[in-house]
Write a protein that holds these residues in place. Structure first.
Motif, PDB file in Angstrom:
ATOM      1  N   ASP A 141      41.349  30.487   3.864  1.00 31.43           N
ATOM      2  CA  ASP A 141      40.788  31.923   4.024  1.00 31.43           C
ATOM      3  C   ASP A 141      39.810  32.030   5.115  1.00 31.43           C
ATOM      4  O   ASP A 141      38.835  32.601   5.234  1.00 31.43           O
ATOM      5  N   ALA A 142      40.455  31.616   6.320  1.00 32.33           N
ATOM      6  CA  ALA A 142      39.772  31.590   7.806  1.00 32.33           C
ATOM      7  C   ALA A 142      40.938  31.596   8.666  1.00 32.33           C
ATOM      8  O   ALA A 142      42.124  31.445   8.277  1.00 32.33           O
ATOM      9  N   PHE A 143      40.477  31.709  10.024  1.00 35.57           N
ATOM     10  CA  PHE A 143      41.368  31.878  10.986  1.00 35.57           C
ATOM     11  C   PHE A 143      40.969  30.952  12.187  1.00 35.57           C
ATOM     12  O   PHE A 143      39.887  30.713  12.375  1.00 35.57           O
ATOM     13  N   ILE A 151      36.024  33.717  10.308  1.00 33.88           N
ATOM     14  CA  ILE A 151      36.300  34.136   8.865  1.00 33.88           C
ATOM     15  C   ILE A 151      36.411  35.614   8.767  1.00 33.88           C
ATOM     16  O   ILE A 151      35.709  36.253   9.756  1.00 33.88           O
ATOM     17  N   PRO A 152      37.103  36.263   7.707  1.00 31.99           N
ATOM     18  CA  PRO A 152      37.019  37.752   7.708  1.00 31.99           C
ATOM     19  C   PRO A 152      35.608  38.095   7.640  1.00 31.99           C
ATOM     20  O   PRO A 152      34.517  37.398   7.289  1.00 31.99           O
ATOM     21  N   SER A 153      35.413  39.272   7.975  1.00 33.17           N
ATOM     22  CA  SER A 153      33.951  40.065   8.015  1.00 33.17           C
ATOM     23  C   SER A 153      33.414  39.548   6.662  1.00 33.17           C
ATOM     24  O   SER A 153      33.965  39.682   5.680  1.00 33.17           O
ATOM     25  N   ASN A 154      32.012  39.739   6.776  1.00 29.67           N
ATOM     26  CA  ASN A 154      31.080  39.401   5.553  1.00 29.67           C
ATOM     27  C   ASN A 154      31.239  40.360   4.607  1.00 29.67           C
ATOM     28  O   ASN A 154      30.571  40.332   3.579  1.00 29.67           O
ATOM     29  N   LEU A 155      31.967  41.659   4.868  1.00 25.60           N
ATOM     30  CA  LEU A 155      31.789  42.609   3.913  1.00 25.60           C
ATOM     31  C   LEU A 155      33.205  42.515   3.207  1.00 25.60           C
ATOM     32  O   LEU A 155      33.303  43.325   2.107  1.00 25.60           O
ATOM     33  N   LEU A 160      39.946  39.105  -1.221  1.00 20.90           N
ATOM     34  CA  LEU A 160      40.927  39.754  -0.347  1.00 20.90           C
ATOM     35  C   LEU A 160      40.927  38.983   1.132  1.00 20.90           C
ATOM     36  O   LEU A 160      41.800  38.990   1.582  1.00 20.90           O
ATOM     37  N   GLY A 161      40.102  38.503   1.542  1.00 19.16           N
ATOM     38  CA  GLY A 161      40.001  37.177   2.408  1.00 19.16           C
ATOM     39  C   GLY A 161      41.123  36.279   2.500  1.00 19.16           C
ATOM     40  O   GLY A 161      42.052  36.312   3.267  1.00 19.16           O
TER      41      GLY A 161
END
Length: 370
Positions: A141-143, A151-155, A160-161
């Motif tokens: 769930d990260a890059f 990590i994807p945006s905290n929003l 979804l991540g």
């Protein structure tokens, strides 16, 4: 923008700690994941000593529950008032959220830690601050980028991540997504997370689902109506949802007639929103190309999701008029996927609204259990 003004009276110590948490990506409510640096611990201890002098009966009632949970943090010797520690953390978090909202509204990335460390990435971000997936290697769930985990945006909801990461691993063409500008960790400190949210399965018949997508109705509005107090409690524990709105419109374009869908999840207007002055909702937008008779043949010219920010006054207007368009004051896109097939759309839809059974009711026409 009244919500920003609410927090202008914070003490310099609280304001400074809020900035430290915001820039570092650390959680105010978790001192171990990752571990707080010693200077933050000392700063919270000193701030709580000052706050302790002004505690009143209202504070003790307001922060009593938090004191039981968080009062021992930065208080290993037990000398500080636990209520003061709990109030200090609440004020830091409130100031941090206000700063984040202000940055979001003004699309201000001037203090981006991501661009400070990796200035070459700024040129690769689009106008919507989405990055091509091809830039990164993938974790669950990260890059990964130059030895660091992003990590994807905290929003972005945790499910979804995970879906975005899955699409990136599959090298899905054209995928772009938002990453967090502050929570950046060496790869050695990244650990695959425990499940952060329960994702319910959608029980549906393919024929019913196809009919619901093509249904000729401009607006569909779904609300929760719990059968009893037990079901009401289950809904509350799952996620606060006021209603789900699906706006559908046919549009003619160079590639033929298509259906534009806007799906927005509205949340109740609660105490936190009133205090902050702003409300966040999530929206999924997609264009469906007409002509398919089977689910596997459905094609979407694009799918994207965004977080919308309303000021309280606008949001009251939005709640009062189901299906009517009320302009948000800011929007932050979470991902963009062109040329999506049905299974991409379905998985992204469910992950964008991970705890909203109303999505299932729209798709199937059947009541979903909490």
């Amino acid at each position: 923008m009244s919500g920003i003004v609410i927090y202008m009276g914070f003490s310099p110590e609280i304001d400074s700690l809020a900035d430290t948490f915001r820039r570092s990506g650390l959680s105010v409510w978790s001192p171990l994941d990752p571990k707080w640096p010693d200077e933050i611990v000392r700063g919270i201890a000193l701030a709580s000593e000052a706050i302790e002098k002004s505690l009143d009966a209202h504070d003790r009632k307001e922060y009593e529950h938090g004191a039981e949970i968080y009062g021992h943090w930065c208080n290993s010797d037990g000398k500080r008032d636990r209520v003061a520690v709990a109030k200090t953390l609440a004020l830091i978090d409130a100031a941090r959220r206000a700063k984040n909202v202000e940055k979001l509204i003004h699309q201000d990335l001037s203090d981006s830690e991501l661009y400070r460390r990796f200035p070459e990435l700024e040129a690769r971000a689009g106008e919507d601050d989405l990055f091509p997936a091809a830039l990164f290697a993938c974790f669950k769930d990260a890059f990964s980028y130059r030895g660091y985990a992003l990590i994807p945006s905290n929003l972005t909801p945790a499910p979804l991540g995970s879906e975005i990461s899955k699409l990136a691993q599959q090298k899905t063409p054209g995928l772009r997504f938002a990453v967090d500008h502050f929570l950046i960790r060496p790869e050695s400190q990244y650990f695959e997370p425990f499940a952060k949210a329960r994702i319910w399965g959608l029980p549906f018949s393919s024929r019913i689902l196809l009919a619901r997508i093509y249904e000729r109705r401009s607006v569909s509005v779904y609300q929760r109506y719990p059968a009893d107090e037990h079901e009401k409690l289950l809904f509350t524990l799952r996620a606060p949802v006021e209603r789900l709105e699906v706006c559908r419109a046919e549009q003619a374009g160079g590639d033929g007639t298509r259906i534009a869908l806007l799906i927005e999840e509205l949340v109740p207007l609660g105490k936190d929103e009133w205090e902050l002055g702003y409300v966040f909702t999530r929206m999924l937008h997609c264009d469906l190309q007409l002509g398919a008779d089977e689910l596997d043949d459905l094609r979407f010219s694009h799918v994207d999701a965004s977080v919308l920010v309303y000021d309280v006054e606008s949001y009251i207007e939005r709640l009062a008029a189901p299906g009517e368009k009320v302009k948000a004051i800011s929007k932050r896109k979470l991902f963009y996927l062109p040329d999506a097939r049905f299974h991409h759309w379905r998985d992204l839809l469910v992950a964008t609204f991970p705890n909203d059974e109303l999505v299932g009711e729209w798709l199937t026409g059947e009541k979903q259990s909490p």
